[in-house]
Design a protein around this motif. Structure first.
Motif, short mmCIF file in Angstrom:
data_model
loop_
_atom_site.label_atom_id
_atom_site.label_comp_id
_atom_site.label_asym_id
_atom_site.label_seq_id
_atom_site.Cartn_x
_atom_site.Cartn_y
_atom_site.Cartn_z
N GLY C 210 0.78 -1.23 0.00
CA GLY C 210 0.00 0.00 0.00
C GLY C 210 0.81 1.28 0.00
N ARG C 211 2.14 1.16 -0.11
CA ARG C 211 2.99 2.36 -0.14
C ARG C 211 3.81 2.37 -1.41
N ILE C 212 4.31 3.57 -1.75
CA ILE C 212 5.25 3.68 -2.86
C ILE C 212 6.65 3.41 -2.32
N GLU C 213 7.34 2.41 -2.88
CA GLU C 213 8.70 2.09 -2.42
C GLU C 213 9.73 2.93 -3.15
N GLN C 214 9.53 3.08 -4.44
CA GLN C 214 10.50 3.85 -5.22
C GLN C 214 9.84 4.32 -6.49
N GLU C 215 10.34 5.44 -7.00
CA GLU C 215 9.77 6.03 -8.19
C GLU C 215 10.93 6.47 -9.06
N GLY C 216 10.89 6.18 -10.35
CA GLY C 216 12.00 6.64 -11.18
C GLY C 216 11.94 6.04 -12.57
N SER C 217 12.97 6.38 -13.38
CA SER C 217 13.02 5.81 -14.73
C SER C 217 13.44 4.35 -14.60
N PRO C 218 13.17 3.54 -15.65
CA PRO C 218 13.58 2.14 -15.58
C PRO C 218 15.08 1.99 -15.28
N GLU C 219 15.92 2.86 -15.90
CA GLU C 219 17.37 2.77 -15.66
C GLU C 219 17.69 3.01 -14.20
N ASP C 220 17.10 4.06 -13.68
CA ASP C 220 17.27 4.41 -12.27
C ASP C 220 16.98 3.24 -11.36
N ILE C 221 15.81 2.68 -11.59
CA ILE C 221 15.35 1.62 -10.70
C ILE C 221 16.20 0.39 -10.85
N TYR C 222 16.63 0.13 -12.08
CA TYR C 222 17.43 -1.06 -12.31
C TYR C 222 18.81 -0.92 -11.70
N THR C 223 19.41 0.27 -11.85
CA THR C 223 20.79 0.41 -11.37
C THR C 223 20.91 0.90 -9.93
N HIS C 224 19.89 1.66 -9.49
CA HIS C 224 19.98 2.17 -8.11
C HIS C 224 18.74 1.82 -7.31
N PRO C 225 18.53 0.56 -6.97
CA PRO C 225 17.37 0.22 -6.14
C PRO C 225 17.49 0.94 -4.81
N ALA C 226 16.36 1.47 -4.31
CA ALA C 226 16.44 2.30 -3.12
C ALA C 226 16.28 1.50 -1.84
N SER C 227 15.65 0.35 -1.92
CA SER C 227 15.41 -0.41 -0.70
C SER C 227 15.64 -1.89 -0.95
N GLU C 228 15.71 -2.63 0.12
CA GLU C 228 15.93 -4.06 0.01
C GLU C 228 14.80 -4.70 -0.79
N PHE C 229 13.57 -4.24 -0.54
CA PHE C 229 12.43 -4.79 -1.25
C PHE C 229 12.60 -4.64 -2.76
N VAL C 230 12.97 -3.41 -3.18
CA VAL C 230 13.13 -3.16 -4.62
C VAL C 230 14.26 -4.00 -5.18
N ALA C 231 15.38 -4.05 -4.46
CA ALA C 231 16.53 -4.81 -4.95
C ALA C 231 16.16 -6.27 -5.17
N ARG C 232 15.41 -6.83 -4.23
CA ARG C 232 15.03 -8.23 -4.37
C ARG C 232 13.96 -8.41 -5.44
N PHE C 233 13.03 -7.45 -5.54
CA PHE C 233 11.91 -7.60 -6.45
C PHE C 233 12.34 -7.41 -7.90
N ILE C 234 13.26 -6.49 -8.13
CA ILE C 234 13.65 -6.13 -9.48
C ILE C 234 14.47 -7.21 -10.15
N GLY C 235 15.22 -7.98 -9.39
CA GLY C 235 15.98 -9.00 -10.07
C GLY C 235 17.00 -9.61 -9.17
N SER C 236 18.06 -10.15 -9.78
CA SER C 236 18.94 -11.02 -9.04
C SER C 236 20.02 -10.24 -8.29
N TYR C 237 19.62 -9.18 -7.59
CA TYR C 237 20.59 -8.47 -6.76
C TYR C 237 21.03 -9.33 -5.59
N ASN C 238 22.32 -9.22 -5.19
CA ASN C 238 22.74 -9.74 -3.90
C ASN C 238 22.50 -8.65 -2.88
N VAL C 239 21.79 -8.98 -1.82
CA VAL C 239 21.61 -7.99 -0.76
C VAL C 239 22.56 -8.37 0.38
#
Lengths: 285, 278, 339
Positions: C210-239
């Motif tokens: 129910g909240r906005i985690e991050q907002e940005g261009s696809p490049e932004d979100i792909y290269t600079h995930p802002a939170s653990e949730f985004v990093a895990r959700f977007i792809g195969s990031y190591n956290v």
């Protein structure tokens, strides 16, 4: 499937034999016998269309057919309208309540024939409860209501058509998907426009199918009318029964001809229903 | 804040009223009959002068009524058992091994709808009143015709049960594991279709209890069923007859309740998963 | 001022907040994606914008019109549903024409518009088919045309591709994007598929609970995930935790996201010494997959499983399952995550 010998497979079809014998003995052969009789003269001899001619031209039987059709038509239309309104209201409630209502309808469909006729006598007979209340309140239409007339018979027919119609109409509403309403609203349609352009056209085949089932249901009915009016009210089913098991001289040949006519109408109704159902299926409903 | 706030509660009220009126309409005849059956005497008043259970007492001590109930029970039980014994194997074999032949069953279940009792009785009377099998007026003809009447319901419900459990896959799996066909049917299929079959049996049973036309036209007074008894009683004692109607309705009520209980039952693992809504 | 403005939307459902103070805006002609797992509130938000769900508080404006209190049919918003929601009793032509007919247009007026739309979605010759006679992809194109023909101010797409199979999904999403660009249609697209979101959007809003985690261009979100949730959700990031990396030069947060391809790997026996500003982690290769010219290693190091993607060169080629290895993580490639 494990490919055992095809003979062993075919052997399994033997289980069909008792069923086929039974169907033959108690349905198919008697029906064929009846059809054969309908083409015989009063002595059970020869081949003649005379019974059909008599059935269709004799004013007594013509009137019976007309009465049957009239009462069936009115009760089917009334039952259908009530069911359309009520079923829609039922769909607006929770699953639990919906299941309850469907169960009640299902239960009431058993309440036909003699018990129904009797219950209506208690309510609306010459000394019935509602009749008395009508007298007390001075409502003429209730106080003077004649249950044993065409109007009374129609009223009882409507009563048993309603739950049956609800059982048939209710599933139709499930075919109307909530997204269609939403999509229509997004495209600028009012609630009324939705029903006019989408809801009603989608329901229509099913409703017509239901109507034909209700017609058949009423045309073939015998017990309610017989229990209510004996053989006094002139209906096709009452005539047929009187001709083959009545107090007067039996005339199986004429009775058979009338029964064949009734069966043809019933089968036509079933065919219409099937046709409407396939129309709905083709639309992917 | 909220689009279309009004209308929603109005709709609620309307639909509630509709259902209320419907329930009153459906139950009024039953309620009237119940009141009548409990009345000691009922002259011109709107309500009875006093209440009593004597009419129930009178029918339950009436040997003729009890005999009629016994006869109907007998016909019902025999017919349902015979129909199940004949139909279940047929439905199973056609459904699993010869799906193309199922058309045959679909036609057979339509027969009673195409030929209502009043129609099919004619040929039956002619065939079975005399000659080698003169069975009108006996229990046998009733079993014969009630079989025809209830087989559509048995078919419908058994077939639904079979398709819910994917009978074909189950049988094939059992056969691969070395079970014989009979064993596969008995140990795998039968336990799973039992509840559905029971539901159909109960429905059939209540149909037989309500059947009047065949029993009047083919059997008459020689083998008095509940409905025939009721018809005769109606003309002699109205209040005793109303007690019979109420008893009959109570029976339907109990059977429907059982059907509802059993209908909710599903074999383990076939319960549809609760769909998570977003 | 932005074209679409969503301000402070709140909605609770049975005491649970499904939309928690959501605010964002969209420029005219932009393609915005609401991305998130199922149950994150994205569909509820979309339906609120459509006027199909009520909201507890907040406001929605399109252009200079506040539409918060308007019923759906007056919002001039188009919507495409996951299940297509085509009217089964109408042909392709009638479905597309429906909205125009509701606007009291005459047949002679709307016919050319509908025909143009049919040509645009490449369904010429199928005007008189019923929905049941079309494939899923074709049905969804009709649904799209039905919304677009009214030239809505905003187009809403509610997981329009998820009922389709993979190949059609890919081609249709490109088609939708091209059509959107050609018509300069302001679009809000809801999906749970990150790949889909990254390929079609101008801008992405990632939602969770129910909240906005991050907002940005696809490049932004792909290269600079802002939170653990985004990093895990977007792809195969190591956290990784700060202590896992163990470098003082890291920015001052606890968690970091590290893409598999920025980590280098070498057999422990012949590993070079770490350069300044590069962390090293030692571990054992648990698994390796060859993905074309890239090898993906799963390295277990002190209870952690770290993914490493390495180009298949001669050094890397010699690494096998069970071998002890050293990993190199450049500090400037460790993305700090907010808690």
């Amino acid at each position: 499937m494990a490919r055992t010998s095809s003979i062993q497979n075919k052997m399994m079809l033997l289980v069909l034999i008792p069923l086929l014998v039974w169907l033959g003995a108690f349905e198919l052969v008697p029906v064929l016998r009846m059809i054969a009789m309908s083409f015989q003269n009063n002595d059970g001899q020869g081949f003649t269309l005379g019974q059909y001619v008599k059935g269709l031209t004799n004013p007594l039987y013509g009137k019976a057919m007309l009465n049957s059709l009239k009462i069936s038509f009115i009760s089917s239309v009334a039952g259908l309208i009530i069911a359309l309104v009520c079923s829609y209201s039922i769909t607006r409630f929770t699953t639990k309540l919906r299941d309850r209502m469907i169960m009640i309808s299902n239960m009431i469909t058993n309440f036909v024939g003699v018990p129904l006729a009797f219950a209506y006598m208690i309510l609306l007979g010459s000394n019935g409860m509602l009749t008395l209340i009508g007298k007390e309140l001075g409502i003429r239409s209730i106080a003077g209501f004649d249950l044993y007339s065409e109007a009374g018979l129609t009223l009882t027919y409507i009563y048993y058509q309603v739950p049956m119609a609800i059982l048939l109409v209710y599933p139709l509403y499930n075919g109307i998907r909530e997204e269609w309403k939403e999509a229509a609203a997004m495209l600028g349609a009012s609630v009324w426009s939705f029903w006019r352009h989408i809801g009603i056209p989608v329901l229509l085949p099913g409703v017509l199918g239901t109507f034909s089932i209700l017609m058949a249901n009423a045309l073939g009915a015998y017990a309610t009318a017989y229990a209510l009016t004996g053989s006094n009210y002139n209906l096709l089913s009452i005539r047929i029964s009187a001709l083959v098991s009545g107090d007067i001289f039996p005339n199986f040949q004429l009775g058979s001809a009338l029964a064949v006519i009734l069966a043809v109408i019933m089968i036509a109704s079933l065919v219409i229903n099937e046709w409407m159902a396939s129309l709905s299926r083709r639309r992917g409903l | 804040m909220k689009p279309k706030t009004s209308g929603k509660s109005d709709g609620r009220k309307w639909h509630g009223t509709v259902l209320g009126v419907l329930l009153v309409y459906l139950f009024l005849p039953v309620a009237g009959t119940l009141l009548f059956s409990l009345a000691r005497q009922w002259q011109d008043g709107i309500l009875p002068d006093g209440y009593t259970l004597q009419w129930y007492g009178s029918i339950f001590t009436d040997g003729r009524f009890l005999a009629a109930v016994g006869r109907t029970l007998l016909v019902g039980v025999i017919t349902v058992i015979v129909t199940l014994a004949l139909m279940v194997p047929v439905i199973f074999v056609l459904n699993v091994y010869f799906p193309k032949w199922e058309r045959l069953l679909q036609i057979s279940v339509l027969l009673p709808f195409a030929f209502p009792p009043v129609v099919s009785a004619i040929g039956l009377i002619k065939m079975y009143s005399s000659g080698p099998v003169a069975i009108t007026g006996t229990v046998w003809i009733l079993i014969g015709v009630y079989f025809i009447m209830i087989q559509p319901f048995i078919y419908q419900s058994v077939r639904n049960s079979l398709s819910t459990i994917n009978a074909k896959d189950l049988v094939e799996a059992a056969e691969m594991l070395g079970a014989s066909r009979m064993a596969a049917f008995r140990r795998v299929i039968l336990p799973n279709i039992l509840p559905g079959t029971l539901v159909a049996s109960l429905l059939s049973f209540s149909m037989i209890f309500g059947e009047f036309v065949m029993s009047r036209m083919l059997v008459g007074g020689q083998f008095e069923t509940v409905q025939m008894y009721l018809y005769n009683q109606m003309n002699t004692s109205g209040q005793a007859a109303s007690a019979v109607v109420v008893t009959y309705f109570a029976l339907i009520l109990v059977l429907s309740g059982l059907v509802l209980k059993l209908g909710a039952w599903k074999p383990k693992g076939y319960r549809s998963a609760q769909v998570e809504e977003e | 001022m932005s074209y679409v403005r969503i301000e402070n939307i709140n909605k609770s459902y049975q005491q649970q907040k499904v939309l928690n103070d959501i605010s964002f805006s969209i420029e005219e002609g932009q393609f915005l994606t609401l991305l998130g797992p199922s149950g994150c509130g994205k569909s509820t938000l979309l339906r609120a914008i459509a006027g199909l769900n009520e909201i507890d508080s907040g406001s929605i404006s399109v252009g200079d019109r506040n539409i918060t209190a308007l019923p759906s049919k007056e919002r001039q918003i188009g919507m495409v549903f996951q299940s297509y929601a085509l009217f089964p009793n109408m042909t392709v032509f009638e479905n597309i024409a429906f909205g125009l007919k509701m606007d009291k247009m005459k047949k002679s007026e709307y016919t050319p518009l509908v025909e143009e739309m049919i040509a645009l979605i490449d369904l010429k010759g199928k005007e008189n088919r019923y929905p049941a006679q079309l494939s899923g992809g074709q049905q969804q194109r009709v649904a799209l045309a039905r919304s677009l023909v009214k030239r809505p101010k905003v187009l809403l797409l509610d997981e329009p591709l998820s009922a389709l199979d993979a190949q059609i999904r890919r081609s249709l999403r490109t088609e939708i994007r091209l059509l959107q660009k050609r018509l300069k249609m302001t679009t809000i697209f809801v999906t749970h598929d990150q790949e889909e979101a990254l390929t079609v959007s101008d801008r992405i809003i990632i939602m969770n609970q129910g909240r906005i985690e991050q907002e940005g261009s696809p490049e932004d979100i792909y290269t600079h995930p802002a939170s653990e949730f985004v990093a895990r959700f977007i792809g195969s990031y190591n956290v990784l935790k700060r202590s896992d990396i163990g470098l003082d030069s890291l920015p001052d947060t606890e968690l970091f996201a590290v893409r598999p391809e920025v980590i280098s790997i070498a057999p422990l026996a012949e590993a070079p010494v770490a350069e300044l500003g590069t962390a090293t982690i030692e571990g054992k290769v648990e698994q390796l997959y060859i993905l074309g010219n890239v090898i993906r290693f799963t390295v277990s190091a002190g209870g952690l499983d770290i993914l490493v993607d390495a180009l298949n060169n001669s050094t890397v080629h010699r690494i096998q399952e069970g071998m002890d290895v050293r990993l190199f993580l450049p500090a400037d490639k460790c993305e700090p995550l907010r808690q």
